[in-house]
Motif scaffolding. Structure first.
Motif, PDB file in Angstrom:
ATOM      1  N   ALA A 124      -3.251  -4.630  -3.580  1.00  0.00           N
ATOM      2  CA  ALA A 124      -3.893  -5.837  -3.062  1.00  0.00           C
ATOM      3  C   ALA A 124      -3.243  -6.336  -1.784  1.00  0.00           C
ATOM      4  CB  ALA A 124      -3.850  -6.938  -4.129  1.00  0.00           C
ATOM      5  N   ALA A 125      -1.943  -6.071  -1.617  1.00  0.00           N
ATOM      6  CA  ALA A 125      -1.228  -6.540  -0.435  1.00  0.00           C
ATOM      7  C   ALA A 125      -1.306  -5.561   0.733  1.00  0.00           C
ATOM      8  CB  ALA A 125       0.240  -6.795  -0.789  1.00  0.00           C
ATOM      9  N   GLY A 126      -2.016  -4.445   0.576  1.00  0.00           N
ATOM     10  CA  GLY A 126      -2.132  -3.472   1.658  1.00  0.00           C
ATOM     11  C   GLY A 126      -0.860  -2.677   1.878  1.00  0.00           C
ATOM     12  N   LEU A 127      -0.053  -2.515   0.829  1.00  0.00           N
ATOM     13  CA  LEU A 127       1.194  -1.753   0.911  1.00  0.00           C
ATOM     14  C   LEU A 127       0.964  -0.342   0.387  1.00  0.00           C
ATOM     15  CD1 LEU A 127       3.473  -4.566  -0.555  1.00  0.00           C
ATOM     16  CD2 LEU A 127       3.198  -3.974   1.865  1.00  0.00           C
ATOM     17  N   PHE A 128       1.888   0.566   0.711  1.00  0.00           N
ATOM     18  CA  PHE A 128       1.783   1.914   0.177  1.00  0.00           C
ATOM     19  C   PHE A 128       1.990   1.886  -1.335  1.00  0.00           C
ATOM     20  CE2 PHE A 128       2.977   4.794   4.042  1.00  0.00           C
ATOM     21  CZ  PHE A 128       1.914   4.262   4.745  1.00  0.00           C
ATOM     22  N   PHE A 129       1.128   2.597  -2.057  1.00  0.00           N
ATOM     23  CA  PHE A 129       1.359   2.836  -3.471  1.00  0.00           C
ATOM     24  C   PHE A 129       0.957   4.269  -3.751  1.00  0.00           C
ATOM     25  CE2 PHE A 129      -3.031   1.528  -3.348  1.00  0.00           C
ATOM     26  CZ  PHE A 129      -3.670   2.159  -4.417  1.00  0.00           C
TER      27      PHE A 129
END
Length: 492
Positions: free
Chosen positions: A202-207
């Motif tokens: 949701a935060a636009g971070l790499f997962f």
């Protein structure tokens, strides 16, 4: 000696506190994600060609149920196929053949793929299967996963955006209530699949793609370099390579696929060992590229915390080794600094992970009673997590100093499944035996410390040491029962 112990002890606690603070950050991001309105999924376009890949290695207890579920998926008949990527060396292959003969209608879309060798393990099998298909999208299921018929209908609409590489469903655990061990595992894993994955996505971070219960776009995977076997977590590795190329991953936290938790401790340790080892291998492989890329600083920082989480385990082992010697030298000189600084750091190092674990029970599954129960049982959670640290500390150093390695399957199939081929190789039995011996040694040290400090009026320290020591001993005994089942059965 006291000065050196103090420096190392507090350095260890500070390191744990930093990773604890990161857990709190994940909770904040998760809260923000839950507060946002969810956009509706795009309309379904059922014109894409799909291939379902089932990487199988010695899964006689669960493979038939997998085939039954996967062949019941809904998609236009001419638009999908199933590959059983079977590297088995036991009766699994014969079971698959019998099932396909008994279900000719389902077998019409199934290709039973056998390789000459197990090169590349799971990554090699997926790569081999991909070369045999012209499909645009590849869905992957491990042997213990049970997708519902609407799986494609739920995931495929999210590929409407051309930059989406992967759509990942959340894992659910059908046997989470089977035993205390599976309950512990479910709490730990929910924290990742409920809180962590949702927060990062949701935060636009790499997962990361979790290796199963998800769908890859072929062009994205090929653009990222395809499946490689130079780490034992090919899913994490491919995810980072794809995101570094500008592709996006989508996580569906509200849609879950049922799976199975291992029901013996050595199998769980083996699974966690592989994940920790592979995470550090990917950190070594990818972090330099992440920091060199034109990415926002917050993405780079989160990639660091994500990929280096394995550092926690050497810190926990160091803490376990130093705890009693430090208290031994400092017990008679506990001043104001001890009663202020030490509890504050310990609370951050231990309390934040507990909040992280319990959040998955409270918020996603709405298990309020279960969440309260685990909150009250938080000392047991910490004790269990600490006791696993010996295995995962060893895995950290394996990942730090080696590339690749054998992909060791986690035995599934309920209580009937034992550690099986995990222990047929001498090096695996030797590894877990050495870990068990260390767990017993740490337990003895901590329990002796509990007796000493209890007899000197430090009941709070005695309780903490006793709980930690008991955790190590219980984990060691459960591991021993898996390592030498015939020995233990003869004495029950």
């Amino acid at each position: 000696m006291p000065l050196i112990l103090s420096v190392v002890y507090f350095s260890t606690l500070v390191g744990l506190a930093l990773y604890g603070a990161h857990r709190l950050k994940m909770l904040v991001l998760y809260g923000r994600a839950m507060a946002r309105p969810r956009p509706p999924a795009p309309p379904l376009d059922a014109s894409a060609q799909l291939c379902v890949q089932l990487p199988i290695f010695n899964e006689p207890l669960v493979v038939e149920a997998l085939l039954e579920k996967v062949t019941a998926l809904r998609w236009p008949d001419a638009k999908w196929e199933i590959q059983v990527l079977d590297d088995s060396t036991d009766e699994t292959t014969a079971i698959i053949d019998r099932w396909l003969r008994a279900h000719p209608a389902a077998a019409a879309r199934v290709t039973h793929v056998r390789r000459a060798s197990r090169d590349g393990y799971k990554a090699g099998a997926l790569k081999h299967g991909m070369a045999l298909s012209n499909a645009e999208f590849f869905a992957i299921f491990d042997a213990d996963f049970r997708p519902e018929p609407d799986f494609f209908e739920q995931l495929m609409p999210h590929f409407a955006a051309d930059d989406v590489a992967v759509v990942q469903a959340r894992w659910e655990f059908a046997n989470r209530r089977q035993s205390l061990l599976t309950r512990f595992q479910a709490v730990f894993l929910d924290a990742h699949f409920v809180v962590e994955q949702t927060a990062r996505a949701a935060a636009g971070l790499f997962f990361n793609f979790n290796g199963t219960a998800g769908i890859w776009r072929r062009t994205a995977l090929e653009d990222a370099g395809g499946w490689t076997s130079d780490t034992v977590t090919e899913d994490l590795d491919a995810s980072y390579r794809a995101q570094l190329r500008g592709w996006r991953l989508v996580y569906l936290d509200q849609y879950a696929v049922a799976s199975e938790l291992p029901e013996n401790l050595i199998a769980f340790k083996s699974q966690q060992r592989r994940w920790t080892k592979g995470g550090i291998q990917v950190a070594r492989k990818s972090l330099r590229s992440v920091f060199a890329a034109k990415l926002p600083g917050r993405v780079k920082r989160e990639a660091w915390w994500h990929l280096t989480i394995g550092v926690v385990h050497p810190l926990l082992v160091t803490f376990s080794i130093l705890f009693v010697p430090y208290l031994w030298f400092a017990a008679d000189q506990l001043g104001t600094w001890w009663y202020l600084a030490n509890p504050a750091i310990v609370l951050l190092a231990g309390g934040a992970p507990v909040a992280f674990y319990v959040a998955g029970q409270f918020f996603q599954r709405r298990e309020w009673r279960e969440g309260v129960m685990w909150l009250l049982a938080s000392p047991l959670l910490l004790s269990f997590g600490l006791a696993l640290s010996v295995t995962l500390c060893a895995a950290f150093f394996e990942g730090l100093f080696s590339n690749g390695g054998e992909f060791v399957r986690t035995p599934k199939g309920g209580r009937v499944a034992r550690s099986g081929n995990l222990l047929t190789r001498l090096r695996s039995r030797t590894f877990f035996t050495a870990v068990t011996v260390i767990e017993v040694a740490l337990s003895v040290v901590l329990l002796n410390g509990a007796v000493f400090f209890g007899s000197h009026g430090h009941s709070d320290l005695a309780f903490a040491l006793g709980l930690k020591g008991t955790g190590f001993m219980v984990v060691a005994l459960l591991s021993a029962s898996d390592l030498w089942p015939s020995f233990w059965r003869a004495r029950v």
